[in-house]
Design a protein around this motif. Structure first.
Motif, mmCIF file in Angstrom:
data_model
loop_
_atom_site.group_PDB
_atom_site.id
_atom_site.type_symbol
_atom_site.label_atom_id
_atom_site.label_comp_id
_atom_site.label_asym_id
_atom_site.label_seq_id
_atom_site.Cartn_x
_atom_site.Cartn_y
_atom_site.Cartn_z
ATOM 1 N N ALA A 525 0.852 -1.197 0.000
ATOM 2 C CA ALA A 525 0.000 0.000 0.000
ATOM 3 C C ALA A 525 0.880 1.237 0.000
ATOM 4 C CB ALA A 525 -0.910 0.000 1.236
ATOM 5 N N GLY A 526 0.245 2.379 -0.295
ATOM 6 C CA GLY A 526 0.949 3.656 -0.222
ATOM 7 C C GLY A 526 2.114 3.723 -1.181
ATOM 8 N N GLU A 527 3.311 3.994 -0.648
ATOM 9 C CA GLU A 527 4.493 4.159 -1.478
ATOM 10 C C GLU A 527 4.884 2.872 -2.197
ATOM 11 O OE1 GLU A 527 9.182 5.592 -1.117
ATOM 12 O OE2 GLU A 527 7.933 5.452 0.682
ATOM 13 N N PHE A 528 4.550 1.726 -1.569
ATOM 14 C CA PHE A 528 4.927 0.422 -2.138
ATOM 15 C C PHE A 528 3.653 -0.385 -2.411
ATOM 16 C CE2 PHE A 528 8.383 1.712 0.788
ATOM 17 C CZ PHE A 528 9.379 1.941 -0.154
ATOM 18 N N PRO A 529 3.048 -0.200 -3.569
ATOM 19 C CA PRO A 529 1.712 -0.755 -3.818
ATOM 20 C C PRO A 529 1.672 -2.200 -4.330
ATOM 21 C CG PRO A 529 2.365 0.650 -5.640
ATOM 22 C CD PRO A 529 3.473 0.733 -4.625
ATOM 23 N N PHE A 530 2.839 -2.786 -4.637
ATOM 24 C CA PHE A 530 2.844 -4.131 -5.207
ATOM 25 C C PHE A 530 3.413 -5.146 -4.217
ATOM 26 C CE2 PHE A 530 2.978 -1.382 -8.951
ATOM 27 C CZ PHE A 530 1.947 -1.917 -9.713
ATOM 28 N N ASN A 560 1.528 -7.879 -13.927
ATOM 29 C CA ASN A 560 0.224 -8.090 -14.539
ATOM 30 C C ASN A 560 0.010 -7.101 -15.689
ATOM 31 O OD1 ASN A 560 -2.805 -7.009 -14.523
ATOM 32 N ND2 ASN A 560 -2.825 -9.201 -14.035
ATOM 33 N N ALA A 561 -0.600 -7.570 -16.768
ATOM 34 C CA ALA A 561 -0.767 -6.750 -17.977
ATOM 35 C C ALA A 561 -1.525 -5.458 -17.700
ATOM 36 C CB ALA A 561 -1.476 -7.557 -19.059
ATOM 37 N N ASP A 562 -2.562 -5.511 -16.854
ATOM 38 C CA ASP A 562 -3.330 -4.299 -16.543
ATOM 39 C C ASP A 562 -2.495 -3.322 -15.720
ATOM 40 O OD1 ASP A 562 -5.529 -5.269 -17.907
ATOM 41 O OD2 ASP A 562 -6.472 -6.119 -16.107
ATOM 42 N N ASP A 563 -1.721 -3.851 -14.767
ATOM 43 C CA ASP A 563 -0.839 -2.986 -13.971
ATOM 44 C C ASP A 563 0.213 -2.341 -14.859
ATOM 45 O OD1 ASP A 563 -2.107 -3.520 -11.530
ATOM 46 O OD2 ASP A 563 -0.831 -5.253 -11.120
ATOM 47 N N ALA A 564 0.778 -3.120 -15.774
ATOM 48 C CA ALA A 564 1.804 -2.590 -16.673
ATOM 49 C C ALA A 564 1.235 -1.480 -17.554
ATOM 50 C CB ALA A 564 2.370 -3.716 -17.536
ATOM 51 N N LYS A 565 0.018 -1.667 -18.053
ATOM 52 C CA LYS A 565 -0.608 -0.650 -18.904
ATOM 53 C C LYS A 565 -0.782 0.652 -18.138
ATOM 54 C CE LYS A 565 -4.635 0.096 -21.894
ATOM 55 N NZ LYS A 565 -5.895 -0.506 -22.402
ATOM 56 N N ALA A 566 -1.209 0.547 -16.865
ATOM 57 C CA ALA A 566 -1.395 1.742 -16.038
ATOM 58 C C ALA A 566 -0.077 2.460 -15.781
ATOM 59 C CB ALA A 566 -2.058 1.349 -14.720
ATOM 60 N N LEU A 567 1.020 1.690 -15.726
ATOM 61 C CA LEU A 567 2.345 2.271 -15.481
ATOM 62 C C LEU A 567 3.026 2.739 -16.771
ATOM 63 C CD1 LEU A 567 3.650 -0.447 -12.989
ATOM 64 C CD2 LEU A 567 3.241 1.960 -12.395
ATOM 65 N N GLY A 568 2.447 2.402 -17.909
ATOM 66 C CA GLY A 568 3.080 2.729 -19.185
ATOM 67 C C GLY A 568 4.272 1.864 -19.481
ATOM 68 N N VAL A 569 4.248 0.625 -18.967
ATOM 69 C CA VAL A 569 5.371 -0.299 -19.121
ATOM 70 C C VAL A 569 5.026 -1.351 -20.163
ATOM 71 C CG1 VAL A 569 6.717 -2.104 -17.973
ATOM 72 C CG2 VAL A 569 6.222 0.030 -16.775
ATOM 73 N N ARG A 570 5.943 -1.588 -21.095
ATOM 74 C CA ARG A 570 5.756 -2.605 -22.119
ATOM 75 C C ARG A 570 6.596 -3.834 -21.805
ATOM 76 N NH1 ARG A 570 6.306 0.931 -27.709
ATOM 77 N NH2 ARG A 570 4.567 2.381 -27.329
ATOM 78 N N LYS A 595 -1.446 -12.248 -10.634
ATOM 79 C CA LYS A 595 -2.549 -11.491 -10.048
ATOM 80 C C LYS A 595 -2.270 -9.994 -10.078
ATOM 81 C CE LYS A 595 -5.305 -11.669 -5.800
ATOM 82 N NZ LYS A 595 -5.467 -12.386 -4.519
ATOM 83 N N LYS A 596 -3.307 -9.203 -10.295
ATOM 84 C CA LYS A 596 -3.152 -7.746 -10.228
ATOM 85 C C LYS A 596 -2.671 -7.356 -8.830
ATOM 86 C CE LYS A 596 -5.835 -4.683 -11.967
ATOM 87 N NZ LYS A 596 -6.987 -3.828 -12.323
ATOM 88 N N GLY A 597 -1.766 -6.367 -8.795
ATOM 89 C CA GLY A 597 -1.245 -5.911 -7.515
ATOM 90 C C GLY A 597 -0.094 -6.722 -6.979
ATOM 91 N N VAL A 598 0.336 -7.739 -7.747
ATOM 92 C CA VAL A 598 1.451 -8.602 -7.335
ATOM 93 C C VAL A 598 2.501 -8.599 -8.440
ATOM 94 C CG1 VAL A 598 2.149 -10.954 -6.700
ATOM 95 C CG2 VAL A 598 -0.094 -10.087 -5.994
ATOM 96 N N VAL A 599 3.770 -8.559 -8.061
ATOM 97 C CA VAL A 599 4.866 -8.739 -9.002
ATOM 98 C C VAL A 599 5.713 -9.908 -8.524
ATOM 99 C CG1 VAL A 599 4.924 -6.315 -9.695
ATOM 100 C CG2 VAL A 599 6.401 -7.090 -7.829
ATOM 101 N N SER A 600 6.409 -10.546 -9.453
ATOM 102 C CA SER A 600 7.259 -11.679 -9.106
ATOM 103 C C SER A 600 8.658 -11.445 -9.643
ATOM 104 C CB SER A 600 6.694 -12.971 -9.697
ATOM 105 O OG SER A 600 7.499 -14.073 -9.346
#
Length: 619
Positions: A525-530, A560-570, A595-600
């Motif tokens: 949450a907050g500064e570290f959302p993933f 996650n593809a939706d998270d990446a799109k929101a960040l402008g990351v390809r 899962k959205k909100g998770v990175v690996s």
């Protein structure tokens, strides 16, 4: 032309797959199937199949190196030993640390343990893999009486249901994954808890995409649902266990609704998983030693006791290991003595100036992060023994070249307690030597020749069999057959395949339930959302295997593809990953399989939550 096969054991994960080393004109040129080995029946993953590549790497260390100023110079073994002996003699025992390796042989670790205790007079010895293994091993020991996995890997094929939490066997321990595939083909139901749609998760009848760090809540929820439905094994609990009511009370807070809230899943998934698992006999659980705290292991042990799934084929707690000899290193005592420091504590003590010298055998601890590299830089003296010039070796005062698994004799013990041989197939490169021999020769240089006058690896194993109760009765002669021996040897011709068939290893012979409560993890949450789902890191052997590096040339962070799109990351673009302990740049692996909100990503910055930013200049 001289051509031969030499039976041995794969040097990578804790499955301990049997392999035949193909030797042509004195050179290790390939791997051939060893079909009679019961662990893998001739199948090998890319790591084992290409293990000859790192052995033959032109970057292997071939001679001792002594640092002069800021550069290394080749030296004789005699000069290297003199340098080390003088430095170690000038430091008091509690100011010296020793780091062993879970990829070295039992003989290496046994000699190193005795060197630490009897020559350096220090209790500060630990093997690096124990950072992942210690809590898991203690959890199993407290529950059942021994810190080892309860069943054989082959037993997974007989399970009617398998719950997998904190592990991705098809990618991390592929030949254990093969047993899960066989079970699936035989009709077993597979339940996988993972925020990622891994290869293992794609096998699942129920894939529970729970948030990282919520495995305890999920397992407690399954236990609570089983008890609520009256499906617990009352007879097994009454006759073979104790403290059931304490465990039941501690798990009770994890109702399906409560689990759904913290894990980010639907409540009915918990109930469905409980129904599926309880309806199957036998049922197994699979996890990894590095999956998290000992609480997860105790929760899984509780589940198996609740359902009576211990002491029989196709059941038990199957603890997979990341390195070939993680079990053996613990068995032979490469762990802190009374008052001794663990590896992380040694690093902290080095940073504080309390540890003055460190002897690191077969581990690249500097790869764990900048804080470790900084701590190593504060030491008065560092000795590193390895195959390659790692980040850790680059900081050493003296570097010693080790022989590879193909250039030495010895034993390793896999995750199912199977003690197996490694056999010398070729001569060591350059002047490299087996680690036990190097340690013994340092001891002799320090005036302890009598206690370290080992003729060969077999003589050392004889001492192990005398001093380590689990290894009593095991000899090299008994390990000649591909089935080898699963300790304890007294269980039959090939040892003990299944622990606790009659009684548990505790003083009273009963298994102990634990009152395991779910403790909330650091929230994303907050500064570290993933939230972070950790991947296995690439190690020294893989990085020096060209076939593997062609397939996986760099570490990547799954987004996650939706998270990446929101960040402008390809996909493929560089991103900056930042946690509380630091940051690093990685290539983005944009996927719908997480899962959205998770990175690996590899756990290089040891963070439970991070933020992701496009790297400056990235595409």
């Amino acid at each position: 032309m001289d051509f031969k096969y030499v039976p041995s054991t794969c040097p990578y994960c804790g499955n301990g797959c049997g392999v035949n080393l193909v030797v042509k004109d004195g050179k290790f040129v390939g791997i051939s199937p060893w079909h009679r080995n019961p662990v893998n029946e001739g199948k090998v993953c890319i790591r084992g199949n290409k293990s000859y590549e790192f052995v033959n790497s032109p970057d292997r260390l071939v001679a001792p190196l002594i640092k002069k100023g800021d550069k290394f110079e080749e030296a004789s073994w005699e000069d290297a030993y003199k340098e080390i002996a003088a430095a170690f003699k000038s430091v008091k025992g509690d100011a010296i640390g020793v780091v062993a390796s879970a990829r070295n042989s039992n003989e290496d670790s046994f000699v190193l343990k005795n060197f630490a205790a009897n020559v350096l007079k220090t209790a500060n010895i630990d093997y690096c893999g124990r950072r992942c293994n210690a809590d898991a091993v203690k959890g199993l020991a407290d529950a059942f009486g021994s810190g080892a996995t309860t069943n054989s890997l082959a037993d997974l094929s007989e399970a009617k249901a398998i719950l997998i939490v904190g592990s991705n066997p098809l990618e991390e321990n592929p030949l254990a994954g093969r047993r899960i595939i066989i079970a699936k083909q035989n009709g077993a139901k597979i339940i996988v808890a993972d925020a990622r749609k891994t290869a293992t998760a794609r096998l699942a009848d129920i894939h529970i995409a729970c948030n990282p760090g919520t495995g305890v809540a999920l397992v407690n929820g399954i236990i609570t649902a089983i008890i609520k439905a009256g499906k617990e094994n009352k007879d097994f609990i009454a006759k073979k266990t104790k403290d059931f009511e304490k465990a039941k009370a501690a798990a009770a807070a994890c109702t399906p609704d409560a689990v759904a809230k913290v894990a980010g899943i639907d409540a009915d998934v918990v109930t469905k998983a409980a129904e599926m698992f309880a309806a199957a006999q036998p049922a197994a659980v699979v996890t990894s030693a590095g999956a998290g705290s000992g609480d997860l292991i105790r929760a899984l042990a509780n589940l198996q006791l609740v359902t009576g799934n211990v002491g029989k084929a196709g059941a038990g707690v199957n603890l997979l290991r990341g390195k070939t000899n993680a079990q053996g290193a613990a068995d032979v005592g490469a762990v802190p003595g009374e008052g001794g420091l663990t590896v992380p504590a040694m690093i902290e003590a080095a940073a504080a100036g309390k540890i003055k010298a460190l002897y690191v055998v077969g581990e690249n601890i500097a790869s764990a992060g900048a804080h470790v590299a900084d701590a190593l830089g504060k030491l008065d003296f560092l000795v590193v023994q390895d195959l390659f010039m790692t980040e850790t070796a680059a900081k050493a005062n003296v570097v010693l070249p080790s022989a590879s698994f193909a250039e030495r004799d010895g034993t390793v013990t896999n995750a199912e307690r199977r003690v197996q041989r490694i056999r010398k197939a070729i001569e060591p490169v350059g002047s490299s030597k087996p680690d036990w021999q190097i340690t013994s020769e340092i001891a002799k240089a320090m005036g302890h020749e009598k206690d370290f006058a080992f003729k060969d690896a077999e003589a050392i194993f004889g001492e192990i069999a005398k001093t380590v109760p689990a290894y009593a009765g095991i000899t090299y002669a008994k390990l000649e057959r591909p089935e080898a021996i699963q300790w304890p040897e007294a269980g039959g011709v090939f040892g003990t395949a299944i622990l606790y068939a009659d009684k548990f290893g505790t003083k009273d012979g009963k298994a102990a339930f634990a009152a395991v409560e779910y403790k909330a993890v650091e929230a994303a949450a907050g500064e570290f959302p993933f939230a972070v789902a950790a991947q296995w890191p690439m190690g020294t052997l893989s990085k020096n295997t060209s076939s593997i590096m062609r397939e996986w040339p760099e570490a990547r962070v799954q987004i996650n593809a939706d998270d990446a799109k929101a960040l402008g990351v390809r996909d493929g673009s560089r991103v900056k990953v930042t946690g509380k302990a630091g940051s690093l740049e990685l290539a983005a692996d944009v996927t719908k399989g997480i899962k959205k909100g998770v990175v690996s990503m590899p756990a290089a910055i040891n963070a439970a939550a991070v933020k992701i930013e496009k790297s400056t200049g990235g595409n």
